[in-house]
Design a protein around this motif. Sequence first.
Motif, PDB file in Angstrom:
ATOM      1  N   VAL A 215       0.832  -1.201   0.000  1.00 42.17           N
ATOM      2  CA  VAL A 215       0.000   0.000   0.000  1.00 42.17           C
ATOM      3  C   VAL A 215       0.869   1.255   0.000  1.00 42.17           C
ATOM      4  O   VAL A 215       0.501   2.280  -0.572  1.00 42.17           O
ATOM      5  N   ALA A 216       2.033   1.174   0.582  1.00 38.42           N
ATOM      6  CA  ALA A 216       2.924   2.336   0.645  1.00 38.42           C
ATOM      7  C   ALA A 216       3.344   2.813  -0.744  1.00 38.42           C
ATOM      8  O   ALA A 216       3.758   3.954  -0.904  1.00 38.42           O
ATOM      9  N   ARG A 217       3.224   1.964  -1.756  1.00 43.07           N
ATOM     10  CA  ARG A 217       3.604   2.341  -3.120  1.00 43.07           C
ATOM     11  C   ARG A 217       2.453   2.988  -3.882  1.00 43.07           C
ATOM     12  O   ARG A 217       2.644   3.481  -4.993  1.00 43.07           O
ATOM     13  N   ALA A 218       1.270   3.011  -3.325  1.00 46.28           N
ATOM     14  CA  ALA A 218       0.089   3.525  -4.026  1.00 46.28           C
ATOM     15  C   ALA A 218       0.140   5.045  -4.174  1.00 46.28           C
ATOM     16  O   ALA A 218       0.660   5.746  -3.312  1.00 46.28           O
ATOM     17  N   ASP A 219      -0.436   5.536  -5.264  1.00 47.14           N
ATOM     18  CA  ASP A 219      -0.574   6.977  -5.460  1.00 47.14           C
ATOM     19  C   ASP A 219      -1.765   7.529  -4.690  1.00 47.14           C
ATOM     20  O   ASP A 219      -1.791   8.691  -4.321  1.00 47.14           O
ATOM     21  N   SER A 220      -2.775   6.666  -4.486  1.00 48.63           N
ATOM     22  CA  SER A 220      -3.948   7.087  -3.725  1.00 48.63           C
ATOM     23  C   SER A 220      -4.534   5.881  -3.009  1.00 48.63           C
ATOM     24  O   SER A 220      -4.284   4.732  -3.373  1.00 48.63           O
ATOM     25  N   LEU A 221      -5.323   6.175  -1.986  1.00 45.53           N
ATOM     26  CA  LEU A 221      -5.914   5.124  -1.177  1.00 45.53           C
ATOM     27  C   LEU A 221      -7.263   5.607  -0.665  1.00 45.53           C
ATOM     28  O   LEU A 221      -7.382   6.746  -0.187  1.00 45.53           O
ATOM     29  N   VAL A 222      -8.278   4.777  -0.787  1.00 44.35           N
ATOM     30  CA  VAL A 222      -9.599   5.063  -0.242  1.00 44.35           C
ATOM     31  C   VAL A 222      -9.876   4.015   0.823  1.00 44.35           C
ATOM     32  O   VAL A 222      -9.671   2.828   0.603  1.00 44.35           O
ATOM     33  N   TRP A 223     -10.322   4.464   1.976  1.00 49.71           N
ATOM     34  CA  TRP A 223     -10.584   3.555   3.079  1.00 49.71           C
ATOM     35  C   TRP A 223     -11.914   3.939   3.706  1.00 49.71           C
ATOM     36  O   TRP A 223     -12.113   5.085   4.102  1.00 49.71           O
TER      37      TRP A 223
ATOM     38  N   THR B 117     -19.667   5.635  11.966  1.00 53.88           N
ATOM     39  CA  THR B 117     -20.971   5.374  11.390  1.00 53.88           C
ATOM     40  C   THR B 117     -20.848   5.461   9.876  1.00 53.88           C
ATOM     41  O   THR B 117     -19.838   5.917   9.337  1.00 53.88           O
ATOM     42  N   TYR B 118     -21.898   5.059   9.193  1.00 52.54           N
ATOM     43  CA  TYR B 118     -21.904   5.080   7.727  1.00 52.54           C
ATOM     44  C   TYR B 118     -21.620   6.491   7.219  1.00 52.54           C
ATOM     45  O   TYR B 118     -21.838   7.467   7.909  1.00 52.54           O
ATOM     46  N   ALA B 119     -21.137   6.586   6.005  1.00 49.25           N
ATOM     47  CA  ALA B 119     -20.846   7.856   5.327  1.00 49.25           C
ATOM     48  C   ALA B 119     -19.615   8.540   5.900  1.00 49.25           C
ATOM     49  O   ALA B 119     -19.594   9.740   6.111  1.00 49.25           O
ATOM     50  N   CYS B 120     -18.590   7.754   6.128  1.00 55.17           N
ATOM     51  CA  CYS B 120     -17.315   8.335   6.540  1.00 55.17           C
ATOM     52  C   CYS B 120     -16.203   7.517   5.905  1.00 55.17           C
ATOM     53  O   CYS B 120     -15.960   6.380   6.301  1.00 55.17           O
ATOM     54  N   SER B 121     -15.578   8.083   4.892  1.00 49.65           N
ATOM     55  CA  SER B 121     -14.465   7.434   4.220  1.00 49.65           C
ATOM     56  C   SER B 121     -13.284   8.384   4.207  1.00 49.65           C
ATOM     57  O   SER B 121     -13.439   9.593   4.352  1.00 49.65           O
ATOM     58  N   THR B 122     -12.123   7.813   4.023  1.00 50.02           N
ATOM     59  CA  THR B 122     -10.927   8.633   3.879  1.00 50.02           C
ATOM     60  C   THR B 122     -10.387   8.445   2.468  1.00 50.02           C
ATOM     61  O   THR B 122     -10.451   7.356   1.908  1.00 50.02           O
ATOM     62  N   VAL B 123      -9.879   9.515   1.896  1.00 49.17           N
ATOM     63  CA  VAL B 123      -9.210   9.479   0.609  1.00 49.17           C
ATOM     64  C   VAL B 123      -7.862  10.136   0.815  1.00 49.17           C
ATOM     65  O   VAL B 123      -7.786  11.268   1.283  1.00 49.17           O
ATOM     66  N   MET B 124      -6.803   9.397   0.505  1.00 48.97           N
ATOM     67  CA  MET B 124      -5.450   9.920   0.713  1.00 48.97           C
ATOM     68  C   MET B 124      -4.698   9.879  -0.612  1.00 48.97           C
ATOM     69  O   MET B 124      -4.806   8.911  -1.359  1.00 48.97           O
ATOM     70  N   PHE B 125      -3.958  10.938  -0.889  1.00 44.46           N
ATOM     71  CA  PHE B 125      -3.169  11.047  -2.107  1.00 44.46           C
ATOM     72  C   PHE B 125      -1.721  11.303  -1.745  1.00 44.46           C
ATOM     73  O   PHE B 125      -1.438  12.082  -0.835  1.00 44.46           O
TER      74      PHE B 125
END
Length: 146
Positions: free
Chosen positions: A8-16, A25-33
């Motif tokens: 995962v450390a090599r990824a350009d982006s990550l959604v969790w 609770t529902y409707a909480c995600s993280t997006v990292m670039f």
Amino acid sequence: MRQLLEDVARADSLVWDAHKWLFQTYACSTVMFRDRKHLAAFYSSDPEYLRDAAAENGEINYWEWGIELIRPARSLKLWLTLQTLVTDQISDMVTHGIDLAQQTESMLRNQPEWEVVTPTQLAIVKFCYAPQGLTPQQQDELFLGA
């Protein structure tokens, strides 16, 4: 389980989805670039009716980053959780979830009416109800209610 996430450390982006292992609770995600410049393009929209409200001088208009045209405080609940629980406690909770999944797989393997479809991976257990003595067609009918 850290070794499973090394690439995962090599990824350009990550959604969790934080509503899973970050206990939200529902409707909480993280997006990292890795590179911040991709963040604005990811969420950006440019409809005609908003062009007169464009940001200037590097300002950030958070309404550009979502369909709601506002910046809801969904991240506040995640921030509060991270501040309250801290990394070690969250790590312990995730490890507990993985342990429960492995225990569940073990219990299912000892039940003749249940089939483990694939070995447990992290906290995911894939299984199905598979009563003995039924043909595959009968099993399908059981699940489909035919």
